[in-house]
Design an enzyme around this catalytic site. Sequence first.
Site, PDB file in Angstrom:
ATOM      1  N   ALA A 268       0.871  -1.199   0.000  1.00 39.54           N
ATOM      2  CA  ALA A 268       0.000   0.000   0.000  1.00 39.54           C
ATOM      3  C   ALA A 268       0.899   1.237   0.000  1.00 39.54           C
ATOM      4  CB  ALA A 268      -0.911  -0.023   1.221  1.00 39.54           C
ATOM      5  N   ALA A 319     -11.734  11.425  -2.929  1.00 40.61           N
ATOM      6  CA  ALA A 319     -12.981  11.389  -3.691  1.00 40.61           C
ATOM      7  C   ALA A 319     -13.683  12.747  -3.695  1.00 40.61           C
ATOM      8  CB  ALA A 319     -13.899  10.323  -3.101  1.00 40.61           C
ATOM      9  N   HIS A 443     -25.061  19.498  24.568  1.00 36.47           N
ATOM     10  CA  HIS A 443     -24.357  18.691  25.556  1.00 36.47           C
ATOM     11  C   HIS A 443     -25.146  17.415  25.819  1.00 36.47           C
ATOM     12  CE1 HIS A 443     -21.971  17.645  29.048  1.00 36.47           C
ATOM     13  NE2 HIS A 443     -23.100  17.437  29.709  1.00 36.47           N
TER      14      HIS A 443
HETATM   15  P1  FAD Z   1     -11.484   6.856 -10.024  1.00 39.43           P
HETATM   16  O1  FAD Z   1     -12.388   6.655  -8.884  1.00 39.43           O
HETATM   17  O2  FAD Z   1     -10.226   6.055 -10.060  1.00 39.43           O
HETATM   18  O3  FAD Z   1     -12.351   6.582 -11.331  1.00 39.43           O
HETATM   19  C1  FAD Z   1     -11.805   6.593 -12.586  1.00 39.43           C
HETATM   20  C2  FAD Z   1     -12.694   5.802 -13.517  1.00 39.43           C
HETATM   21  O4  FAD Z   1     -12.243   6.007 -14.848  1.00 39.43           O
HETATM   22  C3  FAD Z   1     -12.641   4.303 -13.280  1.00 39.43           C
HETATM   23  O5  FAD Z   1     -13.946   3.781 -13.302  1.00 39.43           O
HETATM   24  C4  FAD Z   1     -11.841   3.773 -14.453  1.00 39.43           C
HETATM   25  O6  FAD Z   1     -12.211   2.463 -14.853  1.00 39.43           O
HETATM   26  C5  FAD Z   1     -12.233   4.764 -15.543  1.00 39.43           C
HETATM   27  N1  FAD Z   1     -11.265   4.874 -16.625  1.00 39.43           N
HETATM   28  C6  FAD Z   1      -9.919   5.040 -16.551  1.00 39.43           C
HETATM   29  N2  FAD Z   1      -9.399   5.138 -17.786  1.00 39.43           N
HETATM   30  C7  FAD Z   1     -10.435   5.051 -18.657  1.00 39.43           C
HETATM   31  C8  FAD Z   1     -10.541   5.087 -20.057  1.00 39.43           C
HETATM   32  N3  FAD Z   1      -9.486   5.286 -20.831  1.00 39.43           N
HETATM   33  N4  FAD Z   1     -11.751   4.951 -20.601  1.00 39.43           N
HETATM   34  C9  FAD Z   1     -12.864   4.762 -19.834  1.00 39.43           C
HETATM   35  N5  FAD Z   1     -12.820   4.728 -18.499  1.00 39.43           N
HETATM   36  C10 FAD Z   1     -11.619   4.866 -17.917  1.00 39.43           C
HETATM   37  N6  FAD Z   1     -10.829   8.797  -0.914  1.00 39.43           N
HETATM   38  C11 FAD Z   1     -11.563   9.474  -0.009  1.00 39.43           C
HETATM   39  O7  FAD Z   1     -11.857  10.651  -0.224  1.00 39.43           O
HETATM   40  N7  FAD Z   1     -12.005   8.872   1.138  1.00 39.43           N
HETATM   41  C12 FAD Z   1     -11.707   7.597   1.430  1.00 39.43           C
HETATM   42  O8  FAD Z   1     -12.115   7.083   2.463  1.00 39.43           O
HETATM   43  C13 FAD Z   1     -10.923   6.858   0.509  1.00 39.43           C
HETATM   44  N8  FAD Z   1     -10.611   5.563   0.756  1.00 39.43           N
HETATM   45  C14 FAD Z   1      -9.899   4.871  -0.176  1.00 39.43           C
HETATM   46  C15 FAD Z   1      -9.579   3.543   0.108  1.00 39.43           C
HETATM   47  C16 FAD Z   1      -8.865   2.787  -0.807  1.00 39.43           C
HETATM   48  C17 FAD Z   1      -8.543   1.349  -0.497  1.00 39.43           C
HETATM   49  C18 FAD Z   1      -8.474   3.377  -2.044  1.00 39.43           C
HETATM   50  C19 FAD Z   1      -7.736   2.571  -3.073  1.00 39.43           C
HETATM   51  C20 FAD Z   1      -8.779   4.699  -2.328  1.00 39.43           C
HETATM   52  C21 FAD Z   1      -9.481   5.460  -1.390  1.00 39.43           C
HETATM   53  N9  FAD Z   1      -9.790   6.801  -1.608  1.00 39.43           N
HETATM   54  C22 FAD Z   1     -10.504   7.509  -0.680  1.00 39.43           C
HETATM   55  C23 FAD Z   1      -9.365   7.510  -2.841  1.00 39.43           C
HETATM   56  C24 FAD Z   1     -10.520   7.639  -3.813  1.00 39.43           C
HETATM   57  O9  FAD Z   1     -10.994   6.363  -4.150  1.00 39.43           O
HETATM   58  C25 FAD Z   1     -10.046   8.381  -5.065  1.00 39.43           C
HETATM   59  O10 FAD Z   1      -9.480   9.615  -4.698  1.00 39.43           O
HETATM   60  C26 FAD Z   1     -11.207   8.635  -6.021  1.00 39.43           C
HETATM   61  O11 FAD Z   1     -11.805   7.417  -6.420  1.00 39.43           O
HETATM   62  C27 FAD Z   1     -10.726   9.402  -7.249  1.00 39.43           C
HETATM   63  O12 FAD Z   1     -11.797   9.611  -8.099  1.00 39.43           O
HETATM   64  P2  FAD Z   1     -11.602   9.769  -9.674  1.00 39.43           P
HETATM   65  O13 FAD Z   1     -12.972   9.998 -10.214  1.00 39.43           O
HETATM   66  O14 FAD Z   1     -10.554  10.771  -9.952  1.00 39.43           O
HETATM   67  O15 FAD Z   1     -11.026   8.380 -10.186  1.00 39.43           O
HETATM   68  P1  AMP Z   2      -0.034   7.144   0.775  1.00 41.43           P
HETATM   69  O1  AMP Z   2       0.886   7.854  -0.189  1.00 41.43           O
HETATM   70  O2  AMP Z   2      -0.679   8.017   1.797  1.00 41.43           O
HETATM   71  O3  AMP Z   2      -0.965   6.187   0.112  1.00 41.43           O
HETATM   72  O4  AMP Z   2       0.947   6.209   1.657  1.00 41.43           O
HETATM   73  C1  AMP Z   2       1.902   5.339   1.118  1.00 41.43           C
HETATM   74  C2  AMP Z   2       3.001   5.170   2.157  1.00 41.43           C
HETATM   75  O5  AMP Z   2       3.901   4.154   1.718  1.00 41.43           O
HETATM   76  C3  AMP Z   2       3.823   6.440   2.363  1.00 41.43           C
HETATM   77  O6  AMP Z   2       3.804   6.773   3.721  1.00 41.43           O
HETATM   78  C4  AMP Z   2       5.220   6.026   1.889  1.00 41.43           C
HETATM   79  O7  AMP Z   2       6.235   6.639   2.658  1.00 41.43           O
HETATM   80  C5  AMP Z   2       5.229   4.511   2.092  1.00 41.43           C
HETATM   81  N1  AMP Z   2       6.190   3.795   1.238  1.00 41.43           N
HETATM   82  C6  AMP Z   2       6.420   4.005  -0.087  1.00 41.43           C
HETATM   83  N2  AMP Z   2       7.373   3.131  -0.561  1.00 41.43           N
HETATM   84  C7  AMP Z   2       7.742   2.345   0.503  1.00 41.43           C
HETATM   85  C8  AMP Z   2       8.674   1.246   0.680  1.00 41.43           C
HETATM   86  N3  AMP Z   2       9.413   0.782  -0.334  1.00 41.43           N
HETATM   87  N4  AMP Z   2       8.792   0.681   1.900  1.00 41.43           N
HETATM   88  C9  AMP Z   2       8.031   1.142   2.945  1.00 41.43           C
HETATM   89  N5  AMP Z   2       7.150   2.169   2.823  1.00 41.43           N
HETATM   90  C10 AMP Z   2       6.988   2.771   1.645  1.00 41.43           C
END
Ligand code: FAD
Ligand code: AMP
Length: 466
Positions: A268, A319, A443
């Site tokens: 991650a 998001a 409160h």
């Molecule tokens: P995305 O959500 O990545 O959507 C992009 C879309 O474009 C996808 O459906 C993809 O298939 C489509 N796409 C890409 N290329 C093409 C193409 N050429 N043609 C057609 N479609 C395409 N953010 C928060 O704010 N709160 C949270 O709690 C949070 N938790 C997270 C937990 C995890 C495990 C992860 C992985 C992310 C989390 N995030 C969270 C981050 C959040 O998911 C992203 O910031 C957000 O989804 C970004 O939105 P976006 O619309 O830019 O892109």
């Molecule tokens: P985020 O960028 O918030 O998703 O967090 C990713 C985290 O992974 C950051 O805190 C980075 O410092 C850490 N990270 C990236 N590369 C490495 C690595 N090779 N070993 C350990 N931690 C890493």
Amino acid sequence: MGAGPGGYVAAIRCAQLGMSVACVDEWLNRGEPSLGGTCLNVGCIPSKALLESSHLYATSSNDFPDHGINVKGVSVDVKAMIARKDRIVKELTQGINGLFKTNKVKLVHGHAYVSPGKVVNVSDRGSPHTRESLEAGNIIIAAGSSTVRLDRAPITDGYIFDSTGALDFDSVPKTLGIIGAGAIGLELGSVWSRLGSEVVLLEALDTLLPSADKQVSRAVSRSYKQQGLDIRLNARLLSATVKQKKVHVTYEDTRGAQQVKFDKLVVAVGRKPNSDGLFGDELGLEIDEREYIHVNNYCETSVPGLYAIGDIVRGPMLAHKASEEGIMVAERIAGQPSAVNYDLIPNVIYTHPEVAWVGKSEYACNSAGIPANIGTFPIAASGRARAMGATDGLVKIVAHQETDRILGVHVCSAQASELIAQAVIAMEMGASAEDLALTMFAHPTLSESVHEAALAVHNRAIHVKN
Ligand code: FAD
Ligand code: AMP
């Protein structure tokens, strides 16, 4: 292009403003087209579903006796937990199909590629042939991001996973290693640790959550430690290989190379923009050195009529930031003077306690020579927090010394994700610490801690020594 929280929200807002809108998205969830992008399918929503389930389990196992509740034989059914998470994802992603229908957004499933002349060519995933071409007056690229992979720890079926894989384990691993202690690593680590895994997080940096306030980061580190999360800082991954049904990890810390074995490993270490395969050089779109599409404050790219929003452009990969950019672009296309306030993007880490902040930290003010007053209130002094049995953490307010305007709010507490909204609203309205101090809070609530921190800015907190 893209139906994540950036693209689908932009599409709906454009339709509301009377535009004719098509949204092209290629996401497949278990083989089926699914809207909502990373956030709904493998991000915000499924992670929160599992955080909720695992929190309930941990509470029932660890805290019920203290409440005088005796339950015997509490156990975890991982498959049922994952199925619940999948149901929630399905309901929400299908909800977007409904919203598209109501708003008359044309949905096109497939891979979008922009050609000069504002043409979007759609092909089936993996096919070089264009199935459909769409001409548009304006194009919004919202193609999002994907997980950064490490050659030193290649994804290996059953052993080495990315965040998506870690939302789908079929059993609780006895030992779990996580590379990266950012928001995603900490949230996934919390889920599996609460369900019984021994979790070790290896973090390359020397500080946990370096963008958070230092006091907050120290407070939450203590809580994580008490919960049994073993977070090793200054620990840089060197290699991960699967041998005899274990993941053998070598990492380097201040003492040299270290070795540790896990049943499963999650990588991650961050996310990268999906800017590859979206357009060719002939389009003239500028990309920066980290592969983000270059945009100005209004998400305009170097090509007129072409916008980019969300994870594919600079700024935090969140998001709500993606959605607000989508709304801004839709409104600007419609001729409205909309803007995003990039200074007030709330950040949240949904562990227990939660961590949330908005605006400037005390440290940032000191470094920039901004004179600041600080008001801090320990959550342990809140009656409601005591009633809840969630006393870890603090609220800290940073206000300008001369104007008293609130510059930043930092929270470590249960429900910090909800408390921070009060700070964002106050700051959007240009509130001073005194404005919050003069406001009446019900409160007993956790919100009273925000009130007390505002009082503390002027050394007049009631339930703590100033
Ligand atoms: P995305 O959500 O990545 O959507 C992009 C879309 O474009 C996808 O459906 C993809 O298939 C489509 N796409 C890409 N290329 C093409 C193409 N050429 N043609 C057609 N479609 C395409 N953010 C928060 O704010 N709160 C949270 O709690 C949070 N938790 C997270 C937990 C995890 C495990 C992860 C992985 C992310 C989390 N995030 C969270 C981050 C959040 O998911 C992203 O910031 C957000 O989804 C970004 O939105 P976006 O619309 O830019 O892109
Ligand atoms: P985020 O960028 O918030 O998703 O967090 C990713 C985290 O992974 C950051 O805190 C980075 O410092 C850490 N990270 C990236 N590369 C490495 C690595 N090779 N070993 C350990 N931690 C890493």
